[in-house]
Design an enzyme around this catalytic site. Sequence first.
Site, PDB file in Angstrom:
ATOM      1  N   GLU A 195      21.985  -0.393  36.688  1.00 50.09           N
ATOM      2  CA  GLU A 195      21.874  -1.109  35.312  1.00 50.09           C
ATOM      3  C   GLU A 195      22.685  -2.374  35.204  1.00 50.09           C
ATOM      4  O   GLU A 195      23.739  -2.319  35.414  1.00 50.09           O
ATOM      5  CB  GLU A 195      22.315   0.048  34.294  1.00 50.09           C
ATOM      6  CG  GLU A 195      22.415  -0.482  32.910  1.00 50.09           C
ATOM      7  CD  GLU A 195      22.701   0.722  31.870  1.00 50.09           C
ATOM      8  OE1 GLU A 195      22.600   0.628  30.551  1.00 50.09           O
ATOM      9  OE2 GLU A 195      23.120   1.723  32.506  1.00 50.09           O
ATOM     10  N   LYS A 246      18.589   4.628  28.993  1.00 53.43           N
ATOM     11  CA  LYS A 246      18.956   5.848  28.320  1.00 53.43           C
ATOM     12  C   LYS A 246      17.773   6.705  28.758  1.00 53.43           C
ATOM     13  O   LYS A 246      16.582   6.398  28.132  1.00 53.43           O
ATOM     14  CB  LYS A 246      19.121   5.577  26.724  1.00 53.43           C
ATOM     15  CG  LYS A 246      20.695   5.679  26.395  1.00 53.43           C
ATOM     16  CD  LYS A 246      21.367   6.709  26.788  1.00 53.43           C
ATOM     17  CE  LYS A 246      22.668   6.517  26.957  1.00 53.43           C
ATOM     18  NZ  LYS A 246      23.467   7.557  27.738  1.00 53.43           N
TER      19      LYS A 246
END
Length: 443
Positions: free
Chosen positions: A242, A258
């Site tokens: 990420e 997410k």
Amino acid sequence: MQCVAQLRTSWRDPVEVLSAFAEEPWAIGFVSGGGGPRGRWSYVARAPEATFTGAPGQDPFEGLAELLGPASLSLADGPPFQGGVAGLACYELGDVVEPLGLSRTGWPDLAAGRYPAVLAFDHELGEVAAVGRGADATAAQAQAERALAWLDLVPEPPAGGALARGLSASDPDAYEAAVAQVVARIHAGEIFQANIARAWSGRLAPGAAPFDLFARLAGQSAAPFAAYLRLPGLAVVSNSPERFLQARDGVVETRPIKGTRPRGRSADEDACLARQLSASDKDRAENLMIVDLMRNDLARVCAPGSVRVPELFAVESFANVHHLVSTVTGRLAAGQGAVDLLRAAFPPGSITGAPKVQAMKVIAGLETPRGPYCGSLFWAGVDGALDSSVLIRTAAFVQDAEGWSVEARAGAGIVADSDPRAERLETEAKIAALLRALEGTAA
């Protein structure tokens, strides 16, 4: 205004190059795996000319800005990072942004070095650029030659077998109870979402070092934002998928993750799990909450009207999991730079929750201090460029007289309809590749 020089040579593996001096304090590497536009460049650096470690009572962001120094020019044909500062921002640095009275352990809130010499590895062209900065052209050339000489150092062979045995996990029942508590607080209207993590801890085997884990992960499950930092008595190994924040030529990007599904045991099962993730109303809602949070964070330092969401709910597949990823962009307002951007958005919204401050209070009541976990490893160039990761899939190491202790955590975003058992299983899917690498077991 500093001068900058660049020397190009043939390809070398960045992990192999870094291995030759990985045990030096302040050795650092950003090693991108997987290719593609976000995986073109890797960087290795050592022996910074100056360092900064945040101490109580200081503003670490001011210290970072002073270490970075005034803006300087960059080479048009050079890599994105052409020298500047690089280092670690621990999760508790967020206590400086919004004072919450967070507890600390032995980790500094922020530790960074200024590196006038950097090796940049171009995965696309298969070349290595040695970049140097100095007060004049001669000094810059000398720094570039210093970096180039690192390629001649003898690499260290990676350790074999188990790096650690018998890592202990935090109580699964206690984690499920914590999830249930968060769900109840969401239904009570206190928060909308919070990321709650579990910990695995133990000790490295005699003779094993943190870099052995980094090298093994690079070979087994390469990630686009993998990074390594050795500090005096401390080390961080991250295999993060990420991005936190990127800035280049005034354009800002963040890519919050997410939503998660494990990889399937067959091609059909794998594709089915990816489709389930893409269609999941729960995961989309979870992702959208963090997208809105990051839009607000970027808006603090971006020009009015410039914040956009060009990509929403994209499914990206990694070695162990599928993730739902969105992209938020903006343009920095006049007078705002990389350090201002870090201050505005830290810690990452994807690993706190919404509203961020209240979610952090909830996390502090349920977890011990996170340290590096959910912080960021970052570099900031003297030309204003920035890139940084979210420190998930990350192991934190502390050295003592008997060797190295290790802790790794994995979390899940808890929302109103979260199932405690499912969230616990998600943490186990996320940590699996790191545990396999530590314990020397097969996939």
